[in-house]
Write an enzyme that holds these catalytic residues in place. Sequence first.
Site, PDB file in Angstrom:
ATOM      1  N   ARG A   1      64.837  69.247  36.739  1.00 33.70           N
ATOM      2  CA  ARG A   1      64.829  69.908  38.058  1.00 33.70           C
ATOM      3  C   ARG A   1      63.522  70.625  38.337  1.00 33.70           C
ATOM      4  NH1 ARG A   1      67.552  66.879  38.352  1.00 33.70           N
ATOM      5  NH2 ARG A   1      69.793  66.711  38.373  1.00 33.70           N
ATOM      6  N   SER A   2      62.413  69.939  38.038  1.00 34.18           N
ATOM      7  CA  SER A   2      61.115  70.559  38.323  1.00 34.18           C
ATOM      8  C   SER A   2      60.432  69.896  39.511  1.00 34.18           C
ATOM      9  CB  SER A   2      60.211  70.459  37.084  1.00 34.18           C
ATOM     10  OG  SER A   2      59.958  69.097  36.752  1.00 34.18           O
TER      11      SER A   2
ATOM     12  N   ALA B   1      67.899  54.374  35.275  1.00 36.34           N
ATOM     13  CA  ALA B   1      69.191  55.012  34.966  1.00 36.34           C
ATOM     14  C   ALA B   1      70.287  53.963  34.808  1.00 36.34           C
ATOM     15  CB  ALA B   1      69.562  55.980  36.071  1.00 36.34           C
TER      16      ALA B   1
ATOM     17  N   GLY C   1      57.307  66.779  33.451  1.00 33.20           N
ATOM     18  CA  GLY C   1      57.877  68.086  33.762  1.00 33.20           C
ATOM     19  C   GLY C   1      59.260  68.241  33.173  1.00 33.20           C
TER      20      GLY C   1
ATOM     21  N   SER D   1      60.490  63.793  40.641  1.00 32.27           N
ATOM     22  CA  SER D   1      60.750  62.587  41.445  1.00 32.27           C
ATOM     23  C   SER D   1      60.259  62.765  42.876  1.00 32.27           C
ATOM     24  CB  SER D   1      62.247  62.267  41.451  1.00 32.27           C
ATOM     25  OG  SER D   1      62.689  61.935  40.147  1.00 32.27           O
TER      26      SER D   1
ATOM     27  N   HIS E   1      69.406  60.561  44.368  1.00 34.17           N
ATOM     28  CA  HIS E   1      68.023  60.071  44.390  1.00 34.17           C
ATOM     29  C   HIS E   1      67.846  58.958  45.421  1.00 34.17           C
ATOM     30  CE1 HIS E   1      65.641  61.669  40.800  1.00 34.17           C
ATOM     31  NE2 HIS E   1      66.739  62.382  40.811  1.00 34.17           N
TER      32      HIS E   1
END
Lengths: 168, 168, 168
Positions: free
Chosen positions: A12-13, A36, A9, A16, A50
């Site tokens: 910001r879809s 990350a 995606g 996660s 997250h």
Amino acid sequence: MTSLTFILGGARSGKSRHAEELIERLPAPWSYIATAEAYDAEMAERIGLHRARRGEGWQTLDAPHDLARTVAGLPPGRPVLVDCLTLWLTNRLLAEADLSAECAALVAALGAHDGPVVVVSNETGLGIVPDNALARRFRDAQGRLNQMVAARADTVIFMVAGLPMKVK
Amino acid sequence: MTSLTFILGGARSGKSRHAEELIERLPAPWSYIATAEAYDAEMAERIGLHRARRGEGWQTLDAPHDLARTVAGLPPGRPVLVDCLTLWLTNRLLAEADLSAECAALVAALGAHDGPVVVVSNETGLGIVPDNALARRFRDAQGRLNQMVAARADTVIFMVAGLPMKVK
Amino acid sequence: MTSLTFILGGARSGKSRHAEELIERLPAPWSYIATAEAYDAEMAERIGLHRARRGEGWQTLDAPHDLARTVAGLPPGRPVLVDCLTLWLTNRLLAEADLSAECAALVAALGAHDGPVVVVSNETGLGIVPDNALARRFRDAQGRLNQMVAARADTVIFMVAGLPMKVK
């Protein structure tokens, strides 16, 4: 039992969050492999957000570079979320790795894990051609890796504004 | 028999490969209309990779500018793959053509061919608004052309990580 | 009767036209809430083209900033088209507003209107990460707002080359 789910995606879809919900339907403990690297304040903030959202039951492993080996070292039967391929690929591109060989090794490791695997990645190829050559190389490598994972996956989901669309 | 299939997707989403597979299900020979101009080494390499993947049975025509006329000159019944509208539109934009008139003529030619047509194009409108005005003009023109072809097509497919999603 | 329909898509994907067709199936009059500010010639031209396409039966309200209050002030039962969230969010970002609070208030107002609501927005997260920090902030805020509206909506449509794909 083994299965590979691929969540693709845009930024910001809701990728996660949806991936975590899929894993949390399975019995704990769950492994979370974070790719990350907190090389600046903006990224450190995102990592923190997250982590804060994940609750009990999660064991976090950091693998910004050595992702295939980290997947291969998981205990059998363990559900695992890999979040995400885009940051890993960025790290390896900047490290001037042999992306073609490493992507093949990674996809093999994802497919070989004895347990449920959910993998998150960004679709980055639906905008205008980037001005700079490094961004174009990244976009090409990301597209190829996404195709490889999708071909291997049992289930492929494209996220639209937080909603999952099943592609495969 | 005539039919128009439109394959839309992002960079490295498997558009060309899927389009070739659709055409190769039909009896050979097949026409491949290439719209790329090899104006630098990066583009020359991409063209070479695409050609190398195509096997026996393909006849290649180059039409970086005169695409509508090349389509109109095909023999009746011949299956044809046009790859792709994005490069053709780039070439015509840089040549300062009348895009509105040329797009209308192209769509008419695609619809008039007596034989199966598969057309490949990029979706470029799903990123942030580009900084420079030329890129915005291109993005608008590409979106309009994609709408025109999709409206005329019998089948429209959106590629996601190498997987076809049927839209129409 | 109340219902919320969310039309999401890229640049020049036919979002506005599809949204207008949905509203025009309902009894007139219809309210059109425009969020564009004509701060340059290019934008003024786009606004003019959009207005010219709309025919009889439309009442236009301009709300480049005060969108939640404009929605809250509509007469009961009135069908309304909000076009679009992307321009409104841009205006509020540049005005240095508290986006988180304003987005929550907007989504509440959209959900509270006593009548059919169709909302248009851009998907902007499917390209390469933008170079500049403001564009990244915008992209994040747009993605979050799109998720909030999609979660609240009864129907979510993703536009591909002028064709509606139903996501929810």
